[in-house]
Structures are given as structure tokens and as C-alpha cells.
Design a protein around this motif. Structure first.
Motif, mmCIF file in Angstrom:
data_model
loop_
_atom_site.group_PDB
_atom_site.id
_atom_site.type_symbol
_atom_site.label_atom_id
_atom_site.label_comp_id
_atom_site.label_asym_id
_atom_site.label_seq_id
_atom_site.Cartn_x
_atom_site.Cartn_y
_atom_site.Cartn_z
ATOM 1 N N UNK A 139 3.365 1.837 -6.076
ATOM 2 C CA UNK A 139 4.613 1.234 -5.619
ATOM 3 C C UNK A 139 5.800 2.165 -5.704
ATOM 4 N N UNK A 140 5.615 3.332 -6.330
ATOM 5 C CA UNK A 140 6.710 4.281 -6.439
ATOM 6 C C UNK A 140 7.680 3.910 -7.542
ATOM 7 N N UNK A 141 8.631 4.798 -7.743
ATOM 8 C CA UNK A 141 9.603 4.654 -8.830
ATOM 9 C C UNK A 141 10.980 4.382 -8.243
ATOM 10 N N UNK A 170 -0.879 -10.941 0.867
ATOM 11 C CA UNK A 170 -1.406 -10.357 -0.356
ATOM 12 C C UNK A 170 -0.566 -9.182 -0.806
ATOM 13 N N UNK A 171 0.755 -9.313 -0.655
ATOM 14 C CA UNK A 171 1.652 -8.181 -0.879
ATOM 15 C C UNK A 171 2.825 -8.592 -1.753
ATOM 16 N N UNK A 187 0.942 -3.648 -0.622
ATOM 17 C CA UNK A 187 -0.248 -4.466 -0.415
ATOM 18 C C UNK A 187 -1.192 -4.206 -1.587
ATOM 19 N N UNK A 188 -1.440 -5.232 -2.367
ATOM 20 C CA UNK A 188 -2.112 -5.050 -3.649
ATOM 21 C C UNK A 188 -3.557 -4.603 -3.477
ATOM 22 N N UNK A 189 -4.280 -5.132 -2.496
ATOM 23 C CA UNK A 189 -5.709 -4.826 -2.361
ATOM 24 C C UNK A 189 -5.972 -3.365 -2.025
ATOM 25 N N UNK A 190 -5.116 -2.779 -1.166
ATOM 26 C CA UNK A 190 -5.376 -1.402 -0.741
ATOM 27 C C UNK A 190 -4.302 -0.408 -1.173
ATOM 28 N N UNK A 191 -3.318 -0.907 -1.975
ATOM 29 C CA UNK A 191 -2.244 -0.051 -2.518
ATOM 30 C C UNK A 191 -1.433 0.632 -1.421
ATOM 31 N N UNK A 192 -1.356 0.023 -0.243
ATOM 32 C CA UNK A 192 -0.562 0.607 0.840
ATOM 33 C C UNK A 192 0.896 0.201 0.689
#
Length: 302
Positions: free
Chosen positions: A13-15, A29-30, A45-50
Motif C-alpha cells: 500500500x506504500x507509505x 475487495x479493496x 486490492x487485497x487479494x493481488x496487492x495491486x
């Protein structure tokens, strides 16, 4: 997450400098949140970390989705309607603006009540001034911005509603205040009354920042400067305390497939920041949250 109270850092998710306003979108799902000084809304997006992000012409501090997936946002100069369908620089349409009583103000914490009215408060950005020029506003389903509903606030925060929508919570996180109030709330008219002190954090630790209410009706507040989450029962009794890796948690929100994950945004301090400050964290506190209400109106967007 399987282990209760195990805190996970969402590196993808970055800083952020000032991470705020986490909002879970079950349809995607985000998790969404803002980085205020970066003028940015972020989606993970939690499932694929996009990760996706949108940058605005002015700071965005709080927002909510309508049923169509459009956004109402509290920014520096007012309330805006936003379409996040296009990537990159986002266009926003100003919907309403208060008369700011002091220079250097912006909106801060905000969310929808159970009936879908969007509420947000204002503050003077220079907290060293300790200016009580902030106020809480209601943006209703017809697109009308109210006069100040609660005034005299220094650093407005902590908006949340009980599961039945009949109690409203509001905090002031300035070091001179450190209070959470509860109000009786009329769900038909959107009117708070009978203001009383719900929690005085002078008796605990940290400053009460953003908050969320769980399915049991308990109020979770981010204890800024103390690296803690504090849970208070509906009677105002502290019954849970969870340590976090970051010193300045800013707001929390329930999400995940069954609303049992608590996401926490954090702030990176200007000095003496640790490697964890500014990230988003996730944990399973052993209770479920409540779905975040959609804004009930129709938003004109670009």
C-alpha cells in the motif's frame, strides 16, 4: 488473518505522510484511503496487492462512496463529487462550500451516518494555533450543506455511529482537548443532541483520532502519539487496548470478506519517524465490524 491481534503491515500500500480515512469496498475487495498532503486517494486490492492512486488539485481528507461507486469528498475548499473510473489526475466538481471563519482551513475527518448523509468537520491546519474555528457539517442526500451543527472544534475527528444509528460519536484530537463526545442522534432529521463526554483521554493514553464502531456497539479509537487502539464499550468503559508498530495511528475501519479485519492508517511524523510510521496495518481483533453506509444522494461527477 488467522491470529487475533497479530498486526500485519501492508507494504504494497506504500507509505503515506498523513494516511487517513480507510474505506473498505466489498464490491472490489479493496481498501481505499487518503494521503492528505500528497492530495491523493489510494486503492489497494487485497487479494493481488495491486495499488492504484488518484491525485487531486487540492488536499482530500475524507470521502465516502455512493451506490454507483462515485465519491463525495471533503477537501480544502469544500465538498466535491469525484469519479474514480479514470486513472491518474482526478477531476473533482465542487458541490458545496462552507464559509470558513479563519484562513488555512480544510475538511478533516468524515463519514456517512446510517441513513447515508455525509458528515465532515473542519479544522485550522496549523494545530499550533489551537484555533477553535472548526465545525461539523452535514451534507444531506439532496446535496445541501448545513450550517455548523457542532462548532468550537480545534481538531475534529472520531466520527462514528452506533449500530442502531441513534448515538453519534465525535472527538477533538487536539492536545488541549483529547475528548470523545457522545450525542443522542435523531435518524429522521439527522440532528445530534444531549452532548456529553464519552471518553476523556487525559485519563488514558494518546489523543483520540479517527474511529470505528464494531457490531457489538463498541467504539474503537486510534490513540495518536501512543501507538495504540483503544476500545470503549457503549457505556464508555475501556475494555481493550492493542499496541501498534506505528506511533501515530490516525483512523481505523473494518473490512475483509466478513468485516473481521481492522485496517489502520498511520501518520509519518516530521522527525524521528520509525520504519513503520506512515504505513497501513491490518489485524483481526476478534470482533466484526459494520458495513460502511453509502452516500444516499446522486453525485454529479466529471
Amino acid at each position: 488473518m488467522s491470529s487475533a491481534n497479530r498486526v500485519e503491515r501492508l507494504d504494497s500500500g506504500g507509505r503515506a505522510t498523513v494516511g487517513e480515512c480507510p474505506v473498505w469496498r466489498a464490491e472490489e475487495g479493496a481498501l481505499y484511503w487518503v494521503d492528505i498532503p500528497a492530495r491523493r486517494i489510494v486503492r489497494l486490492e487485497i487479494a493481488n496487492a495491486r495499488r492504484t492512486e488518484w491525485t487531486f488539485a487540492e488536499q482530500v481528507a475524507c470521502f465516502a462512496f455512493d451506490a454507483a461507486g462515485h465519491v463525495v469528498a471533503g477537501m480544502e475548499s469544500g465538498m466535491f463529487g469525484v469519479n474514480l473510473q479514470s486513472l491518474g489526475d482526478a477531476h473533482a466538481i465542487k458541490l458545496a462550500a462552507p464559509e470558513f471563519p479563519a484562513p488555512g482551513m480544510r475538511f478533516n475527518d468524515g463519514r456517512c451516518d446510517r441513513q447515508g448523509r455525509f458528515w465532515a468537520g473542519t479544522m485550522v491546519q496549523d494545530m499550533s494555533l489551537a484555533s477553535p474555528a472548526g465545525a461539523l457539517y452535514r451534507f444531506d442526500e439532496t446535496g445541501r450543506l448545513s450550517a455548523p451543527v457542532v462548532d468550537g472544534l480545534i481538531t475534529q475527528n472520531g466520527l462514528a455511529w452506533s449500530p442502531d444509528g441513534r448515538t453519534m460519536y465525535l472527538s477533538d484530537s487536539h492536545p488541549q482537548r483529547r475528548l470523545v463526545w457522545a450525542f443522542d442522534f435523531d435518524p429522521d432529521t439527522g440532528t445530534p443532541s444531549a452532548r456529553r463526554v464519552f471518553a476523556d483521554l487525559h485519563h488514558y493514553t494518546g489523543r483520540p483520532d479517527g474511529a470505528a464502531v464494531d457490531a457489538d456497539g463498541c467504539y474503537w479509537t486510534c490513540a495518536n502519539d501512543a501507538g495504540r487502539l483503544l476500545r470503549f464499550t457503549p457505556q464508555g468503559k475501556l475494555d481493550r487496548e492493542i499496541a501498534l508498530p506505528a506511533s501515530k495511528p490516525s483512523m481505523c475501519a473494518f473490512g475483509g470478506s466478513d468485516l473481521s479485519t481492522l485496517f489502520v492508517t498511520t501518520i509519518r511524523p516530521a522527525s524521528n519517524a520509525t520504519e513503520d510510521d506512515g504505513y497501513v496495518f491490518a489485524l483481526n481483533p476478534g470482533v466484526q465490524g459494520l458495513p460502511e453506509p453509502h452516500y444516499a444522494g446522486m453525485l454529479p461527477v466529471a
